[in-house]
Design a protein around this motif. Structure first.
Motif, PDB file in Angstrom:
ATOM      1  N   VAL A   1       0.850  -1.197   0.000  1.00 56.85           N
ATOM      2  CA  VAL A   1       0.000   0.000   0.000  1.00 56.85           C
ATOM      3  C   VAL A   1       0.882   1.242   0.000  1.00 56.85           C
ATOM      4  CG1 VAL A   1      -1.602   1.365   1.420  1.00 56.85           C
ATOM      5  CG2 VAL A   1      -2.053  -1.066   1.012  1.00 56.85           C
ATOM      6  N   TRP A   2       1.958   1.223   0.783  1.00 55.26           N
ATOM      7  CA  TRP A   2       2.871   2.366   0.801  1.00 55.26           C
ATOM      8  C   TRP A   2       3.364   2.677  -0.606  1.00 55.26           C
ATOM      9  CZ3 TRP A   2       6.869   1.053   5.213  1.00 55.26           C
ATOM     10  CH2 TRP A   2       6.209   0.961   6.435  1.00 55.26           C
ATOM     11  N   ALA A   3       3.805   1.632  -1.313  1.00 56.29           N
ATOM     12  CA  ALA A   3       4.333   1.834  -2.663  1.00 56.29           C
ATOM     13  C   ALA A   3       3.257   2.432  -3.575  1.00 56.29           C
ATOM     14  CB  ALA A   3       4.863   0.525  -3.237  1.00 56.29           C
ATOM     15  N   HIS A   4       2.030   1.940  -3.442  1.00 54.09           N
ATOM     16  CA  HIS A   4       0.919   2.455  -4.247  1.00 54.09           C
ATOM     17  C   HIS A   4       0.638   3.914  -3.897  1.00 54.09           C
ATOM     18  CE1 HIS A   4      -3.349   2.797  -5.518  1.00 54.09           C
ATOM     19  NE2 HIS A   4      -2.899   2.105  -6.547  1.00 54.09           N
ATOM     20  N   THR A   5       0.590   4.225  -2.623  1.00 54.48           N
ATOM     21  CA  THR A   5       0.372   5.602  -2.170  1.00 54.48           C
ATOM     22  C   THR A   5       1.502   6.507  -2.633  1.00 54.48           C
ATOM     23  OG1 THR A   5      -0.894   4.939  -0.238  1.00 54.48           O
ATOM     24  CG2 THR A   5       0.207   7.078  -0.110  1.00 54.48           C
ATOM     25  N   ASP A   6       2.733   6.040  -2.468  1.00 54.58           N
ATOM     26  CA  ASP A   6       3.886   6.842  -2.869  1.00 54.58           C
ATOM     27  C   ASP A   6       3.826   7.182  -4.349  1.00 54.58           C
ATOM     28  OD1 ASP A   6       4.743   6.699  -0.244  1.00 54.58           O
ATOM     29  OD2 ASP A   6       6.340   5.233  -0.645  1.00 54.58           O
ATOM     30  N   ALA A   7       3.371   6.230  -5.164  1.00 53.04           N
ATOM     31  CA  ALA A   7       3.225   6.492  -6.600  1.00 53.04           C
ATOM     32  C   ALA A   7       2.140   7.535  -6.843  1.00 53.04           C
ATOM     33  CB  ALA A   7       2.911   5.198  -7.346  1.00 53.04           C
ATOM     34  N   THR A   8       1.032   7.430  -6.139  1.00 52.86           N
ATOM     35  CA  THR A   8      -0.047   8.415  -6.279  1.00 52.86           C
ATOM     36  C   THR A   8       0.457   9.804  -5.907  1.00 52.86           C
ATOM     37  OG1 THR A   8      -1.789   6.792  -5.872  1.00 52.86           O
ATOM     38  CG2 THR A   8      -2.343   9.097  -5.430  1.00 52.86           C
ATOM     39  N   ILE A   9       1.114   9.912  -4.782  1.00 58.18           N
ATOM     40  CA  ILE A   9       1.627  11.213  -4.330  1.00 58.18           C
ATOM     41  C   ILE A   9       2.667  11.739  -5.318  1.00 58.18           C
ATOM     42  CG2 ILE A   9       2.951  12.397  -2.523  1.00 58.18           C
ATOM     43  CD1 ILE A   9       1.561  10.421  -0.522  1.00 58.18           C
ATOM     44  N   GLY A  10       3.530  10.856  -5.794  1.00 51.72           N
ATOM     45  CA  GLY A  10       4.567  11.274  -6.731  1.00 51.72           C
ATOM     46  C   GLY A  10       4.026  11.756  -8.067  1.00 51.72           C
ATOM     47  N   GLU A  11       2.941  11.163  -8.513  1.00 47.63           N
ATOM     48  CA  GLU A  11       2.412  11.481  -9.842  1.00 47.63           C
ATOM     49  C   GLU A  11       1.398  12.616  -9.863  1.00 47.63           C
ATOM     50  OE1 GLU A  11       1.112   7.829 -11.721  1.00 47.63           O
ATOM     51  OE2 GLU A  11       2.969   6.829 -11.099  1.00 47.63           O
ATOM     52  N   LEU A  12       0.795  12.931  -8.734  1.00 51.18           N
ATOM     53  CA  LEU A  12      -0.237  13.963  -8.708  1.00 51.18           C
ATOM     54  C   LEU A  12       0.262  15.240  -8.049  1.00 51.18           C
ATOM     55  CD1 LEU A  12      -3.342  11.851  -7.591  1.00 51.18           C
ATOM     56  CD2 LEU A  12      -2.626  12.436  -9.925  1.00 51.18           C
ATOM     57  N   ALA A  13      -0.297  16.354  -8.490  1.00 53.26           N
ATOM     58  CA  ALA A  13      -0.022  17.648  -7.864  1.00 53.26           C
ATOM     59  C   ALA A  13      -0.873  17.777  -6.610  1.00 53.26           C
ATOM     60  CB  ALA A  13      -0.344  18.773  -8.837  1.00 53.26           C
ATOM     61  N   LEU A  14      -0.456  18.625  -5.680  1.00 55.67           N
ATOM     62  CA  LEU A  14      -1.226  18.823  -4.455  1.00 55.67           C
ATOM     63  C   LEU A  14      -2.656  19.282  -4.728  1.00 55.67           C
ATOM     64  CD1 LEU A  14       1.155  20.467  -1.822  1.00 55.67           C
ATOM     65  CD2 LEU A  14       0.188  18.165  -1.825  1.00 55.67           C
ATOM     66  N   HIS A  15      -2.871  19.976  -5.815  1.00 55.07           N
ATOM     67  CA  HIS A  15      -4.217  20.453  -6.135  1.00 55.07           C
ATOM     68  C   HIS A  15      -5.018  19.445  -6.981  1.00 55.07           C
ATOM     69  CE1 HIS A  15      -1.697  21.806  -9.490  1.00 55.07           C
ATOM     70  NE2 HIS A  15      -2.777  21.627 -10.226  1.00 55.07           N
ATOM     71  N   ALA A  16      -4.455  18.253  -7.210  1.00 54.32           N
ATOM     72  CA  ALA A  16      -5.175  17.240  -7.996  1.00 54.32           C
ATOM     73  C   ALA A  16      -6.496  16.901  -7.316  1.00 54.32           C
ATOM     74  CB  ALA A  16      -4.321  15.981  -8.144  1.00 54.32           C
ATOM     75  N   PRO A  17      -7.574  16.828  -8.104  1.00 55.19           N
ATOM     76  CA  PRO A  17      -8.882  16.554  -7.502  1.00 55.19           C
ATOM     77  C   PRO A  17      -9.086  15.078  -7.184  1.00 55.19           C
ATOM     78  CG  PRO A  17      -9.108  16.809  -9.863  1.00 55.19           C
ATOM     79  CD  PRO A  17      -7.657  17.075  -9.535  1.00 55.19           C
ATOM     80  N   GLY A  18      -9.851  14.861  -6.130  1.00 58.52           N
ATOM     81  CA  GLY A  18     -10.266  13.517  -5.749  1.00 58.52           C
ATOM     82  C   GLY A  18     -11.696  13.568  -5.263  1.00 58.52           C
ATOM     83  N   HIS A  19     -12.238  12.398  -4.990  1.00 61.29           N
ATOM     84  CA  HIS A  19     -13.630  12.313  -4.542  1.00 61.29           C
ATOM     85  C   HIS A  19     -13.724  11.269  -3.433  1.00 61.29           C
ATOM     86  CE1 HIS A  19     -17.952  12.785  -4.980  1.00 61.29           C
ATOM     87  NE2 HIS A  19     -18.039  11.477  -4.814  1.00 61.29           N
ATOM     88  N   VAL A  20     -14.112  11.705  -2.232  1.00 58.91           N
ATOM     89  CA  VAL A  20     -14.263  10.826  -1.073  1.00 58.91           C
ATOM     90  C   VAL A  20     -15.765  10.607  -0.867  1.00 58.91           C
ATOM     91  CG1 VAL A  20     -13.695  10.446   1.360  1.00 58.91           C
ATOM     92  CG2 VAL A  20     -12.184  11.857  -0.060  1.00 58.91           C
ATOM     93  N   PRO A  21     -16.315   9.519  -1.407  1.00 62.35           N
ATOM     94  CA  PRO A  21     -17.766   9.347  -1.378  1.00 62.35           C
ATOM     95  C   PRO A  21     -18.359   9.217   0.016  1.00 62.35           C
ATOM     96  CG  PRO A  21     -16.691   7.400  -2.305  1.00 62.35           C
ATOM     97  CD  PRO A  21     -15.631   8.438  -2.102  1.00 62.35           C
ATOM     98  N   TRP A  22     -17.552   8.879   1.018  1.00 56.26           N
ATOM     99  CA  TRP A  22     -18.073   8.716   2.378  1.00 56.26           C
ATOM    100  C   TRP A  22     -17.985  10.004   3.189  1.00 56.26           C
ATOM    101  CZ3 TRP A  22     -13.946   6.037   0.303  1.00 56.26           C
ATOM    102  CH2 TRP A  22     -12.679   6.351   0.798  1.00 56.26           C
ATOM    103  N   TRP A  23     -17.534  11.095   2.607  1.00 56.02           N
ATOM    104  CA  TRP A  23     -17.490  12.391   3.284  1.00 56.02           C
ATOM    105  C   TRP A  23     -18.708  13.230   2.885  1.00 56.02           C
ATOM    106  CZ3 TRP A  23     -11.919  14.849   2.922  1.00 56.02           C
ATOM    107  CH2 TRP A  23     -11.026  14.075   3.652  1.00 56.02           C
ATOM    108  N   PRO A  24     -19.191  14.080   3.787  1.00 53.09           N
ATOM    109  CA  PRO A  24     -20.324  14.942   3.426  1.00 53.09           C
ATOM    110  C   PRO A  24     -19.980  15.953   2.320  1.00 53.09           C
ATOM    111  CG  PRO A  24     -19.739  15.215   5.762  1.00 53.09           C
ATOM    112  CD  PRO A  24     -18.807  14.204   5.186  1.00 53.09           C
ATOM    113  N   SER A  25     -18.741  16.430   2.299  1.00 50.26           N
ATOM    114  CA  SER A  25     -18.254  17.298   1.212  1.00 50.26           C
ATOM    115  C   SER A  25     -17.185  16.496   0.477  1.00 50.26           C
ATOM    116  CB  SER A  25     -17.666  18.595   1.777  1.00 50.26           C
ATOM    117  OG  SER A  25     -18.648  19.322   2.460  1.00 50.26           O
ATOM    118  N   PRO A  26     -17.608  15.700  -0.494  1.00 49.23           N
ATOM    119  CA  PRO A  26     -16.716  14.680  -1.047  1.00 49.23           C
ATOM    120  C   PRO A  26     -15.632  15.155  -2.009  1.00 49.23           C
ATOM    121  CG  PRO A  26     -18.843  14.578  -2.117  1.00 49.23           C
ATOM    122  CD  PRO A  26     -18.957  15.597  -1.026  1.00 49.23           C
ATOM    123  N   ASP A  27     -15.748  16.353  -2.553  1.00 50.40           N
ATOM    124  CA  ASP A  27     -14.745  16.814  -3.507  1.00 50.40           C
ATOM    125  C   ASP A  27     -13.546  17.371  -2.753  1.00 50.40           C
ATOM    126  OD1 ASP A  27     -16.268  16.027  -5.700  1.00 50.40           O
ATOM    127  OD2 ASP A  27     -17.415  17.895  -5.633  1.00 50.40           O
TER     128      ASP A  27
END
Length: 186
Positions: free
Chosen positions: A96-122
């Motif tokens: 999981v660390w390696a997968h996360t590290d790749a995500t962090i390495g490839e995306l900018a801090l402002h990259a959008p995501g969607h957390v469907p279990w949060w009330p404000s998911p964007d």
């Protein structure tokens, strides 16, 4: 520039606390890493499994990059089942660390995501990084207390845990604190 510095700093903090958390298992037998040490059943190996699951979700599915392995079902992510080994859980965590590290390495801090279990998911990667660092540090604190309950060991890594004072010195310190607490009762 500031985004690169912030991302590097947050990522370094994540790497450091992961290692500190996993080090809490070092030197303990299978029973001790699985023992429920609170009324709710909290245990060291369960904390590792839980964080593995949620890190995979936050840095995987939230950014459209699902972790490629099955994750534990809800309700089983806070403890190790009879069929799971410490090596499997720790190994999955490192993957999981390696997968996360790749995500962090490839995306900018402002990259959008969607957390469907949060009330404000964007969300952005920045928000998920800060939120997950808060979560992992909270659970690392739980792990510190659980490990201390098991064998008196404290510290953030194997080296610090090895420098711990001996049991006699530790008990003398505890007795002094208990004496002060009793005096406050009067």
């Amino acid at each position: 520039m500031i985004d690169d510095d912030a991302k590097a700093y947050l990522h370094d903090e994540l790497r450091w606390i992961r290692e500190a958390l996993l080090a809490k298992l070092d030197g303990l037998g299978e029973h001790d890493v699985r023992r429920p040490l609170t009324a709710t059943g909290t245990n060291l190996l369960g904390l590792v499994k839980h964080l593995s699951t949620w890190e995979a979700r936050y840095f995987g599915e939230v950014f459209g990059r699902p972790f490629p392995e099955p994750l534990p079902e809800r309700g089983t992510d806070l403890w190790a089942t009879e069929d799971e080994t410490r090596a499997e859980i720790a190994g999955r965590y490192r993957r999981v660390w390696a997968h996360t590290d790749a995500t962090i390495g490839e995306l900018a801090l402002h990259a959008p995501g969607h957390v469907p279990w949060w009330p404000s998911p964007d969300v952005t990667l920045f928000k998920v990084l800060v939120t997950f660092l808060t979560e992992i540090n909270r659970h690392a604190g739980h792990a510190d207390i659980l490990r201390e309950q098991l064998d008196g060991t404290t510290g953030l890594d194997a080296e610090a845990m090895a420098r711990e004072p001996d049991a006699v010195a530790r008990e003398a310190r505890r007795a002094e604190i208990e004496r002060v607490a009793e005096a406050a009762r009067r």
